[in-house]
Write a protein that holds these residues in place. Structure first.
Motif, PDB file in Angstrom:
ATOM      1  N   VAL A  56      -2.732  -8.985 -10.110  1.00  0.00           N
ATOM      2  CA  VAL A  56      -3.613  -8.338 -11.090  1.00  0.00           C
ATOM      3  C   VAL A  56      -4.434  -7.280 -10.367  1.00  0.00           C
ATOM      4  N   LEU A  57      -4.582  -6.131 -10.976  1.00  0.00           N
ATOM      5  CA  LEU A  57      -5.378  -5.055 -10.389  1.00  0.00           C
ATOM      6  C   LEU A  57      -6.847  -5.465 -10.331  1.00  0.00           C
ATOM      7  N   ARG A  58      -7.437  -5.323  -9.153  1.00  0.00           N
ATOM      8  CA  ARG A  58      -8.819  -5.699  -8.927  1.00  0.00           C
ATOM      9  C   ARG A  58      -9.691  -4.443  -8.821  1.00  0.00           C
ATOM     10  N   PRO A  59     -11.015  -4.567  -8.973  1.00  0.00           N
ATOM     11  CA  PRO A  59     -11.893  -3.409  -8.743  1.00  0.00           C
ATOM     12  C   PRO A  59     -11.827  -2.981  -7.274  1.00  0.00           C
ATOM     13  N   THR A  60     -12.014  -1.705  -7.035  1.00  0.00           N
ATOM     14  CA  THR A  60     -11.992  -1.194  -5.663  1.00  0.00           C
ATOM     15  C   THR A  60     -13.387  -1.313  -5.071  1.00  0.00           C
ATOM     16  N   ASP A  61     -13.638  -2.430  -4.385  1.00  0.00           N
ATOM     17  CA  ASP A  61     -14.924  -2.606  -3.726  1.00  0.00           C
ATOM     18  C   ASP A  61     -14.695  -3.320  -2.397  1.00  0.00           C
ATOM     19  N   PRO A  62     -15.670  -3.261  -1.489  1.00  0.00           N
ATOM     20  CA  PRO A  62     -15.489  -3.797  -0.138  1.00  0.00           C
ATOM     21  C   PRO A  62     -15.080  -5.264  -0.102  1.00  0.00           C
ATOM     22  N   ALA A  63     -15.601  -6.070  -1.024  1.00  0.00           N
ATOM     23  CA  ALA A  63     -15.286  -7.492  -1.018  1.00  0.00           C
ATOM     24  C   ALA A  63     -13.796  -7.732  -1.268  1.00  0.00           C
ATOM     25  N   GLU A  64     -13.189  -6.907  -2.116  1.00  0.00           N
ATOM     26  CA  GLU A  64     -11.765  -7.073  -2.413  1.00  0.00           C
ATOM     27  C   GLU A  64     -10.893  -6.654  -1.233  1.00  0.00           C
ATOM     28  N   LEU A  65     -11.367  -5.692  -0.431  1.00  0.00           N
ATOM     29  CA  LEU A  65     -10.561  -5.142   0.649  1.00  0.00           C
ATOM     30  C   LEU A  65     -10.798  -5.842   1.986  1.00  0.00           C
ATOM     31  N   ALA A  66     -11.862  -6.599   2.086  1.00  0.00           N
ATOM     32  CA  ALA A  66     -12.226  -7.234   3.353  1.00  0.00           C
ATOM     33  C   ALA A  66     -11.149  -8.217   3.803  1.00  0.00           C
ATOM     34  N   GLY A  67     -10.934  -8.253   5.123  1.00  0.00           N
ATOM     35  CA  GLY A  67     -10.058  -9.256   5.702  1.00  0.00           C
ATOM     36  C   GLY A  67      -8.589  -8.904   5.747  1.00  0.00           C
ATOM     37  N   HIS A  68      -8.213  -7.716   5.290  1.00  0.00           N
ATOM     38  CA  HIS A  68      -6.811  -7.317   5.335  1.00  0.00           C
ATOM     39  C   HIS A  68      -6.479  -6.655   6.673  1.00  0.00           C
ATOM     40  N   ASP A  69      -5.229  -6.787   7.075  1.00  0.00           N
ATOM     41  CA  ASP A  69      -4.775  -6.144   8.307  1.00  0.00           C
ATOM     42  C   ASP A  69      -4.554  -4.646   8.105  1.00  0.00           C
ATOM     43  N   VAL A  70      -4.095  -4.269   6.927  1.00  0.00           N
ATOM     44  CA  VAL A  70      -3.794  -2.868   6.618  1.00  0.00           C
ATOM     45  C   VAL A  70      -4.345  -2.553   5.231  1.00  0.00           C
ATOM     46  N   VAL A  71      -4.990  -1.391   5.112  1.00  0.00           N
ATOM     47  CA  VAL A  71      -5.471  -0.911   3.817  1.00  0.00           C
ATOM     48  C   VAL A  71      -4.945   0.500   3.607  1.00  0.00           C
ATOM     49  N   PHE A  72      -4.221   0.701   2.525  1.00  0.00           N
ATOM     50  CA  PHE A  72      -3.755   2.027   2.127  1.00  0.00           C
ATOM     51  C   PHE A  72      -4.670   2.539   1.016  1.00  0.00           C
ATOM     52  N   LEU A  73      -5.191   3.745   1.199  1.00  0.00           N
ATOM     53  CA  LEU A  73      -6.067   4.367   0.213  1.00  0.00           C
ATOM     54  C   LEU A  73      -5.269   5.422  -0.549  1.00  0.00           C
ATOM     55  N   ALA A  74      -4.766   5.055  -1.713  1.00  0.00           N
ATOM     56  CA  ALA A  74      -3.978   5.973  -2.537  1.00  0.00           C
ATOM     57  C   ALA A  74      -4.831   6.453  -3.698  1.00  0.00           C
ATOM     58  N   MET A  75      -5.906   7.159  -3.362  1.00  0.00           N
ATOM     59  CA  MET A  75      -6.921   7.537  -4.338  1.00  0.00           C
ATOM     60  C   MET A  75      -6.992   9.056  -4.492  1.00  0.00           C
ATOM     61  N   PRO A  76      -7.586   9.544  -5.577  1.00  0.00           N
ATOM     62  CA  PRO A  76      -7.747  10.993  -5.742  1.00  0.00           C
ATOM     63  C   PRO A  76      -8.585  11.594  -4.617  1.00  0.00           C
ATOM     64  N   HIS A  77      -8.333  12.865  -4.336  1.00  0.00           N
ATOM     65  CA  HIS A  77      -9.071  13.567  -3.295  1.00  0.00           C
ATOM     66  C   HIS A  77     -10.581  13.446  -3.542  1.00  0.00           C
ATOM     67  N   GLY A  78     -11.314  13.155  -2.475  1.00  0.00           N
ATOM     68  CA  GLY A  78     -12.756  13.055  -2.559  1.00  0.00           C
ATOM     69  C   GLY A  78     -13.278  11.656  -2.822  1.00  0.00           C
ATOM     70  N   GLN A  79     -12.377  10.709  -3.090  1.00  0.00           N
ATOM     71  CA  GLN A  79     -12.822   9.352  -3.418  1.00  0.00           C
ATOM     72  C   GLN A  79     -12.607   8.342  -2.296  1.00  0.00           C
ATOM     73  N   SER A  80     -11.728   8.643  -1.350  1.00  0.00           N
ATOM     74  CA  SER A  80     -11.377   7.635  -0.351  1.00  0.00           C
ATOM     75  C   SER A  80     -12.402   7.525   0.773  1.00  0.00           C
ATOM     76  N   ALA A  81     -13.146   8.594   1.043  1.00  0.00           N
ATOM     77  CA  ALA A  81     -14.082   8.571   2.178  1.00  0.00           C
ATOM     78  C   ALA A  81     -15.127   7.474   2.026  1.00  0.00           C
ATOM     79  N   ALA A  82     -15.659   7.313   0.830  1.00  0.00           N
ATOM     80  CA  ALA A  82     -16.686   6.288   0.617  1.00  0.00           C
ATOM     81  C   ALA A  82     -16.125   4.893   0.846  1.00  0.00           C
ATOM     82  N   VAL A  83     -14.905   4.658   0.401  1.00  0.00           N
ATOM     83  CA  VAL A  83     -14.271   3.359   0.618  1.00  0.00           C
ATOM     84  C   VAL A  83     -14.009   3.144   2.107  1.00  0.00           C
ATOM     85  N   ALA A  84     -13.548   4.201   2.776  1.00  0.00           N
ATOM     86  CA  ALA A  84     -13.265   4.097   4.210  1.00  0.00           C
ATOM     87  C   ALA A  84     -14.523   3.748   5.001  1.00  0.00           C
TER      88      ALA A  84
END
Length: 347
Positions: A60-88
């Motif tokens: 199921v698609l989850r919200p894009t927030d740090p808690a959902e992404l924490a603990g992964h070995d690899v994270v791919f950011l397939a987001m629109p230009h200008g949106q990935s920096a904050a997540v990174a």
């Protein structure tokens, strides 16, 4: 259980293609997929072709927030230009390999970023085009990678070797490239309606307005060793995926087709994903669809005094998801071709 993977922007076209490739990867396991407006819906609702994919059909698609992404070995950011920096930024210190499919970390000059994209520059990450000289070494063991844009990938693969060899003039480069509609993303736009696109080829963001122009000039300037000035006209073609880039530049005196092809052959003889076609055989997007391949051809137009280099790629493959996975394989010390195909889907 392999390395755990999270994919943001998973409801988009690039995200969906990345998930299709990851479904066949023996060492990477997708455990989290996130999106913005479609969070809370089944992944298979966004991508019906993934319903039966290994480990993906029930996600199921989850919200894009740090808690959902924490603990992964690899994270791919397939987001629109200008949106990935904050997540990174939220992933700093996590130890995860982060591969950004957006433009946020590609450019080296803050002023150029602000001019074309607006907002503050997020910094520069290693550039994820392994076939460029020296890039593969920078990607080995990297924790942050900026995957190139689709147009810049095709143009760099075509022109970098002939510029580096001094066969063409850096001050007179012209590119006309046609892209399938998936290159514009999945958001609803009138110009992308079937009735608007079918039976039509149209230019857009011409006259230096396209945001990929500085990325192409940056990469080609490095290859040439002197500033490259590029005129870029993108075209929207009535097909879902693919790019055909026709790149021309002023020939140096007495340069021949054989010399252009020799420069390309020397650059790509040992590259698994780049094929220099037999002389006289020109690339077609149909041959690279669904693959991570690039097909290249060149000729010296002695009548006009210009080199012509044409490149075909799948904009969602070598131009986005496939290239991101190729870079991740290198960074992780896995076989570079793992999960990727050089064979297109036909017809």
């Amino acid at each position: 259980m392999g390395l755990t993977v999270a994919v943001t922007g998973a409801s988009g076209y690039a995200g969906g293609e990345l998930l299709r490739l990851l479904a066949g990867h023996p060492e990477l396991d997708v455990t989290t997929v996130t999106a913005a407006s479609s969070a809370g819906t089944p992944l298979a609702a966004a991508h019906p072709h993934l319903a039966g994919a290994r480990g993906l059909g029930d996600l199921v698609l989850r919200p894009t927030d740090p808690a959902e992404l924490a603990g992964h070995d690899v994270v791919f950011l397939a987001m629109p230009h200008g949106q990935s920096a904050a997540v990174a930024r939220e992933l700093e210190g996590s130890g995860a390999l982060v591969v950004d499919l957006g433009a946020d970390h590609r450019l080296t000059d803050p002023g150029t970023w602000e001019s074309y994209y607006g907002g503050a520059h997020a910094g520069t990450w290693p550039y994820g085009l392994p076939e460029l000289p020296g890039q593969r070494q920078l990607l080995r063991g990297a924790r942050r990678i900026a995957a190139p844009g689709c147009y810049p990938t095709s143009v760099a693969l075509g022109l970098a070797p002939v510029l580096a060899a001094g066969l063409v003039a850096a001050q007179d480069v012209v590119v006309v490239a046609a892209s399938g509609t998936s290159g514009a993303g999945r958001s609803a736009k009138v110009a992308l309606l079937g009735s608007e696109v079918m039976g039509a080829v149209s230019a857009y963001k011409a006259g230096g307005a396209h945001q990929h122009t500085p990325e192409m000039e940056q990469t080609l300037t490095t290859a040439a060793g002197s500033p490259v000035t590029l005129s870029f006209t993108p075209l929207l073609a009535p097909m879902p995926r693919g790019i055909l880039a026709t790149c021309t530049a002023a020939l140096r005196p007495e340069v021949t087709t054989a010399q252009l092809r020799e420069a390309l052959q020397a650059a790509y003889a040992d590259e698994p994903f780049v094929t220099l076609l037999p002389e006289g055989v020109w690339p077609t997007t149909a041959a690279t669809a669904g693959s991570n391949s690039a097909h290249v051809q060149a000729a010296a137009d002695t009548h006009a005094g210009r080199a012509v280099v044409t490149v075909a790629i799948d904009n969602l493959g070598k131009g986005a998801a496939g290239q991101a996975l190729q870079c991740a394989n290198i960074a992780l010390g896995l076989p570079e071709e793992c999960g990727l195909s050089v064979v297109g889907a036909a017809p």
